[in-house]
Design a protein around this motif. Structure first.
Motif, PDB file in Angstrom:
ATOM      1  N   GLY A  77       0.802  -1.211   0.000  1.00 17.41           N
ATOM      2  CA  GLY A  77       0.000   0.000   0.000  1.00 17.41           C
ATOM      3  C   GLY A  77       0.837   1.263   0.000  1.00 17.41           C
ATOM      4  O   GLY A  77       2.054   1.233  -0.188  1.00 17.41           O
ATOM      5  N   THR A  78       0.167   2.391   0.237  1.00 20.42           N
ATOM      6  CA  THR A  78       0.840   3.687   0.182  1.00 20.42           C
ATOM      7  C   THR A  78       1.028   4.332   1.544  1.00 20.42           C
ATOM      8  O   THR A  78       1.808   5.268   1.671  1.00 20.42           O
ATOM      9  CB  THR A  78       0.033   4.659  -0.701  1.00 20.42           C
ATOM     10  N   GLY A  80       0.283 -15.932  -9.061  1.00 19.88           N
ATOM     11  CA  GLY A  80      -0.036 -17.119  -8.272  1.00 19.88           C
ATOM     12  C   GLY A  80      -0.280 -16.799  -6.819  1.00 19.88           C
ATOM     13  O   GLY A  80      -0.922 -17.562  -6.110  1.00 19.88           O
ATOM     14  N   ALA A  81       0.223 -15.643  -6.348  1.00 26.10           N
ATOM     15  CA  ALA A  81       0.047 -15.248  -4.953  1.00 26.10           C
ATOM     16  C   ALA A  81       0.215 -13.743  -4.829  1.00 26.10           C
ATOM     17  O   ALA A  81       0.887 -13.113  -5.643  1.00 26.10           O
ATOM     18  CB  ALA A  81       1.069 -15.951  -4.061  1.00 26.10           C
ATOM     19  N   TYR A  82      -0.388 -13.198  -3.784  1.00 24.49           N
ATOM     20  CA  TYR A  82      -0.363 -11.765  -3.546  1.00 24.49           C
ATOM     21  C   TYR A  82      -0.035 -11.519  -2.077  1.00 24.49           C
ATOM     22  O   TYR A  82      -0.754 -11.958  -1.193  1.00 24.49           O
ATOM     23  CB  TYR A  82      -1.723 -11.180  -3.911  1.00 24.49           C
ATOM     24  N   MET A  83       1.090 -10.845  -1.814  1.00 22.32           N
ATOM     25  CA  MET A  83       1.441 -10.482  -0.450  1.00 22.32           C
ATOM     26  C   MET A  83       0.921  -9.075  -0.211  1.00 22.32           C
ATOM     27  O   MET A  83       1.321  -8.135  -0.894  1.00 22.32           O
ATOM     28  CB  MET A  83       2.948 -10.543  -0.218  1.00 22.32           C
ATOM     29  N   THR A  84       0.031  -8.938   0.760  1.00 25.11           N
ATOM     30  CA  THR A  84      -0.683  -7.689   0.968  1.00 25.11           C
ATOM     31  C   THR A  84      -0.616  -7.216   2.414  1.00 25.11           C
ATOM     32  O   THR A  84      -0.418  -8.013   3.326  1.00 25.11           O
ATOM     33  CB  THR A  84      -2.158  -7.830   0.538  1.00 25.11           C
ATOM     34  N   HIS A  85      -0.845  -5.920   2.584  1.00 29.42           N
ATOM     35  CA  HIS A  85      -0.905  -5.301   3.899  1.00 29.42           C
ATOM     36  C   HIS A  85      -2.294  -5.430   4.511  1.00 29.42           C
ATOM     37  O   HIS A  85      -2.529  -4.946   5.602  1.00 29.42           O
ATOM     38  CB  HIS A  85      -0.511  -3.830   3.796  1.00 29.42           C
ATOM     39  N   CYS A  86      -3.205  -6.082   3.839  1.00 28.13           N
ATOM     40  CA  CYS A  86      -4.567  -6.370   4.303  1.00 28.13           C
ATOM     41  C   CYS A  86      -5.491  -5.160   4.272  1.00 28.13           C
ATOM     42  O   CYS A  86      -6.479  -5.115   5.007  1.00 28.13           O
ATOM     43  CB  CYS A  86      -4.580  -6.994   5.699  1.00 28.13           C
ATOM     44  N   GLY A  87      -5.184  -4.185   3.446  1.00 25.05           N
ATOM     45  CA  GLY A  87      -6.118  -3.082   3.267  1.00 25.05           C
ATOM     46  C   GLY A  87      -7.383  -3.595   2.604  1.00 25.05           C
ATOM     47  O   GLY A  87      -7.362  -4.571   1.850  1.00 25.05           O
ATOM     48  N   CYS A  88      -8.476  -2.940   2.888  1.00 31.31           N
ATOM     49  CA  CYS A  88      -9.778  -3.401   2.390  1.00 31.31           C
ATOM     50  C   CYS A  88      -9.793  -3.516   0.863  1.00 31.31           C
ATOM     51  O   CYS A  88     -10.233  -4.527   0.325  1.00 31.31           O
ATOM     52  CB  CYS A  88     -10.855  -2.433   2.865  1.00 31.31           C
ATOM     53  N   ASN A  89      -9.296  -2.490   0.161  1.00 33.91           N
ATOM     54  CA  ASN A  89      -9.296  -2.553  -1.302  1.00 33.91           C
ATOM     55  C   ASN A  89      -8.421  -3.681  -1.813  1.00 33.91           C
ATOM     56  O   ASN A  89      -8.808  -4.406  -2.736  1.00 33.91           O
ATOM     57  CB  ASN A  89      -8.815  -1.226  -1.892  1.00 33.91           C
ATOM     58  N   SER A  90      -7.258  -3.853  -1.211  1.00 27.99           N
ATOM     59  CA  SER A  90      -6.368  -4.929  -1.643  1.00 27.99           C
ATOM     60  C   SER A  90      -7.012  -6.296  -1.439  1.00 27.99           C
ATOM     61  O   SER A  90      -6.899  -7.183  -2.289  1.00 27.99           O
ATOM     62  CB  SER A  90      -5.050  -4.865  -0.871  1.00 27.99           C
ATOM     63  N   MET A  91      -7.673  -6.458  -0.313  1.00 28.59           N
ATOM     64  CA  MET A  91      -8.337  -7.736  -0.028  1.00 28.59           C
ATOM     65  C   MET A  91      -9.439  -8.004  -1.055  1.00 28.59           C
ATOM     66  O   MET A  91      -9.532  -9.098  -1.610  1.00 28.59           O
ATOM     67  CB  MET A  91      -8.917  -7.729   1.388  1.00 28.59           C
TER      68      MET A  91
END
Length: 163
Positions: free
Chosen positions: A67-68, A133-144
């Motif tokens: 994220g930003t 194949g995979a996405y490492m995310t900060h768990c922000g709502c939009n990213s999820m």
């Protein structure tokens, strides 16, 4: 709270309610997805992400984006670089310029010829690319939501309140 009460463990909700006067779960503020953008093509993508993904076999690429607003610690950026190097996982990493100085020198020399680090990636369009194949995310709502909408499995690393 930008979440649904049912999405959180009961002890966490109870703890928050015992410490806060009022705890209001709003759910995710985006109640519907916006219309899907036109497909991003190699010609219209100034980041070069699509052309790079087009040259990868599906579903092999990991997308890494925190994220930003927040970033992992410099030590965690370095450790993630080590993990990527040890597994030779193909990746597209959206990493802020001020965090790039924390990448180990050996990583930059070895990995940068095969993988891609950009300052910003058009997240929703590239998550729809078959190479992911995979996405490492900060768990922000939009990213999820974007990852779920595209059916891309997530490696979740929440960052709010942890750095």
């Amino acid at each position: 709270m930008n979440s649904f009460e049912e999405a959180n463990p009961v002890p966490v909700v109870a703890n928050l309610k015992s410490k806060l006067k009022i705890l209001l779960h709003l759910g995710c503020l985006a109640v519907q997805f916006p219309p899907l953008p036109l497909p991003l093509t190699s010609a219209s993508d100034h980041t070069g992400c699509v052309a790079w993904l087009d040259a990868r076999d599906p579903p092999a690429v990991a997308c890494i984006c925190f994220g930003t607003m927040v970033m992992p610690s410099p030590n965690e950026v370095s450790a993630l670089a080590g993990a990527l190097e040890s597994t030779w996982t193909p990746f597209l990493w959206s990493l802020k310029e001020h965090m790039m100085v924390h990448l180990p020198e050996w990583f930059v020399k070895q990995m940068m010829t095969h993988e891609k680090i950009v300052l910003w990636a058009p997240q929703s369009p590239v998550l729809s690319h078959p190479a992911y194949g995979a996405y490492m995310t900060h768990c922000g709502c939009n990213s999820m939501f974007e990852s779920m909408a595209e059916g891309v499995p997530m490696i979740r690393r929440p960052l709010w309140g942890t750095t």
